[in-house]
Design a protein around this motif. Sequence first.
Motif, PDB file in Angstrom:
ATOM      1  N   GLY A  38       0.812  -1.200   0.000  1.00  0.00           N
ATOM      2  CA  GLY A  38       0.000   0.000   0.000  1.00  0.00           C
ATOM      3  C   GLY A  38       0.851   1.257   0.000  1.00  0.00           C
ATOM      4  N   ALA A  39       0.289   2.339  -0.520  1.00  0.00           N
ATOM      5  CA  ALA A  39       1.027   3.598  -0.587  1.00  0.00           C
ATOM      6  C   ALA A  39       1.341   4.127   0.802  1.00  0.00           C
ATOM      7  N   GLY A  40       0.454   3.876   1.758  1.00  0.00           N
ATOM      8  CA  GLY A  40       0.697   4.328   3.124  1.00  0.00           C
ATOM      9  C   GLY A  40       1.860   3.603   3.764  1.00  0.00           C
ATOM     10  N   THR A  41       1.967   2.308   3.509  1.00  0.00           N
ATOM     11  CA  THR A  41       3.085   1.530   4.048  1.00  0.00           C
ATOM     12  C   THR A  41       4.402   2.004   3.461  1.00  0.00           C
ATOM     13  N   ARG A  42       4.420   2.244   2.170  1.00  0.00           N
ATOM     14  CA  ARG A  42       5.648   2.709   1.503  1.00  0.00           C
ATOM     15  C   ARG A  42       6.029   4.103   1.996  1.00  0.00           C
ATOM     16  N   THR A  43       5.054   4.966   2.237  1.00  0.00           N
ATOM     17  CA  THR A  43       5.335   6.317   2.729  1.00  0.00           C
ATOM     18  C   THR A  43       5.910   6.270   4.138  1.00  0.00           C
ATOM     19  N   VAL A  44       5.335   5.454   4.993  1.00  0.00           N
ATOM     20  CA  VAL A  44       5.848   5.319   6.358  1.00  0.00           C
ATOM     21  C   VAL A  44       7.262   4.753   6.331  1.00  0.00           C
ATOM     22  N   ALA A  45       7.504   3.776   5.469  1.00  0.00           N
ATOM     23  CA  ALA A  45       8.841   3.194   5.360  1.00  0.00           C
ATOM     24  C   ALA A  45       9.854   4.227   4.858  1.00  0.00           C
ATOM     25  N   ALA A  46       9.445   5.056   3.903  1.00  0.00           N
ATOM     26  CA  ALA A  46      10.337   6.109   3.405  1.00  0.00           C
ATOM     27  C   ALA A  46      10.637   7.131   4.497  1.00  0.00           C
ATOM     28  N   LEU A  47       9.640   7.443   5.320  1.00  0.00           N
ATOM     29  CA  LEU A  47       9.886   8.361   6.436  1.00  0.00           C
ATOM     30  C   LEU A  47      10.855   7.763   7.450  1.00  0.00           C
ATOM     31  N   PHE A  48      10.698   6.463   7.732  1.00  0.00           N
ATOM     32  CA  PHE A  48      11.633   5.796   8.645  1.00  0.00           C
ATOM     33  C   PHE A  48      13.053   5.828   8.103  1.00  0.00           C
ATOM     34  N   ALA A  49      13.204   5.697   6.796  1.00  0.00           N
ATOM     35  CA  ALA A  49      14.529   5.645   6.189  1.00  0.00           C
ATOM     36  C   ALA A  49      15.157   7.027   6.044  1.00  0.00           C
ATOM     37  N   LEU A  50      14.351   8.038   5.756  1.00  0.00           N
ATOM     38  CA  LEU A  50      14.902   9.355   5.431  1.00  0.00           C
ATOM     39  C   LEU A  50      14.868  10.357   6.570  1.00  0.00           C
ATOM     40  N   ALA A  51      13.985  10.182   7.534  1.00  0.00           N
ATOM     41  CA  ALA A  51      13.865  11.172   8.605  1.00  0.00           C
ATOM     42  C   ALA A  51      15.113  11.273   9.491  1.00  0.00           C
ATOM     43  N   PRO A  52      15.711  10.178   9.957  1.00  0.00           N
ATOM     44  CA  PRO A  52      16.894  10.323  10.818  1.00  0.00           C
ATOM     45  C   PRO A  52      18.061  11.076  10.171  1.00  0.00           C
ATOM     46  N   VAL A  54      17.935  13.327   7.801  1.00  0.00           N
ATOM     47  CA  VAL A  54      17.532  14.730   7.622  1.00  0.00           C
ATOM     48  C   VAL A  54      17.576  15.471   8.952  1.00  0.00           C
ATOM     49  N   ILE A  55      17.077  14.842  10.008  1.00  0.00           N
ATOM     50  CA  ILE A  55      17.083  15.479  11.326  1.00  0.00           C
ATOM     51  C   ILE A  55      18.507  15.709  11.804  1.00  0.00           C
ATOM     52  N   ILE A  56      19.368  14.728  11.636  1.00  0.00           N
ATOM     53  CA  ILE A  56      20.764  14.874  12.061  1.00  0.00           C
ATOM     54  C   ILE A  56      21.465  15.955  11.248  1.00  0.00           C
ATOM     55  N   SER A  57      21.203  16.022   9.945  1.00  0.00           N
ATOM     56  CA  SER A  57      21.870  17.034   9.125  1.00  0.00           C
ATOM     57  C   SER A  57      21.395  18.449   9.450  1.00  0.00           C
ATOM     58  N   TYR A  58      20.133  18.602   9.864  1.00  0.00           N
ATOM     59  CA  TYR A  58      19.673  19.919  10.279  1.00  0.00           C
ATOM     60  C   TYR A  58      20.183  20.283  11.669  1.00  0.00           C
ATOM     61  N   ALA A  59      20.306  19.311  12.553  1.00  0.00           N
ATOM     62  CA  ALA A  59      20.786  19.585  13.908  1.00  0.00           C
ATOM     63  C   ALA A  59      22.283  19.868  13.920  1.00  0.00           C
ATOM     64  N   PHE A  64      27.836  16.076   8.362  1.00  0.00           N
ATOM     65  CA  PHE A  64      27.704  15.338   7.109  1.00  0.00           C
ATOM     66  C   PHE A  64      29.001  15.375   6.314  1.00  0.00           C
ATOM     67  N   LEU A  65      29.594  16.550   6.182  1.00  0.00           N
ATOM     68  CA  LEU A  65      30.841  16.652   5.429  1.00  0.00           C
ATOM     69  C   LEU A  65      31.973  15.914   6.132  1.00  0.00           C
ATOM     70  N   THR A  66      31.986  15.955   7.458  1.00  0.00           N
ATOM     71  CA  THR A  66      33.002  15.217   8.204  1.00  0.00           C
ATOM     72  C   THR A  66      32.843  13.714   7.992  1.00  0.00           C
ATOM     73  N   ALA A  67      31.622  13.224   8.064  1.00  0.00           N
ATOM     74  CA  ALA A  67      31.367  11.803   7.847  1.00  0.00           C
ATOM     75  C   ALA A  67      31.728  11.401   6.416  1.00  0.00           C
ATOM     76  N   LEU A  68      31.400  12.249   5.451  1.00  0.00           N
ATOM     77  CA  LEU A  68      31.730  11.969   4.061  1.00  0.00           C
ATOM     78  C   LEU A  68      33.242  11.933   3.854  1.00  0.00           C
ATOM     79  N   GLU A  69      33.944  12.822   4.517  1.00  0.00           N
ATOM     80  CA  GLU A  69      35.403  12.845   4.429  1.00  0.00           C
ATOM     81  C   GLU A  69      36.017  11.586   5.036  1.00  0.00           C
TER      82      GLU A  69
END
Length: 102
Positions: A38-52, A54-59, A64-69
Amino acid sequence: ASVSLVDFFVDAIQLLSKDDPQSKTENSPAINVNNSVGAGTRTVAALFALAPPVIISYAFPDVFLTALEEAGLLGGVSLYGILPALCLLSLRSADNSSETMA
């Protein structure tokens, strides 16, 4: 079929909802045969995958650049430092074993 973090979370959500006694009915199959999600299941799964991330990069914007380096440093060292040495050792051992056999 793609294998990604979103698909992992979709599978986890489906397994958890399958174990939920309220979601079980007599007409629902135990295994999803047609793999439709279902579209709702996929949306919730995408939020679980992408939210952490995004939150860490804003905080912490600089982390991010240090981790990439650091990840690039580890990849570079293994690719250009360790891997050629292992290839050389492998070739030398294969060469020595072929000389002793002949």
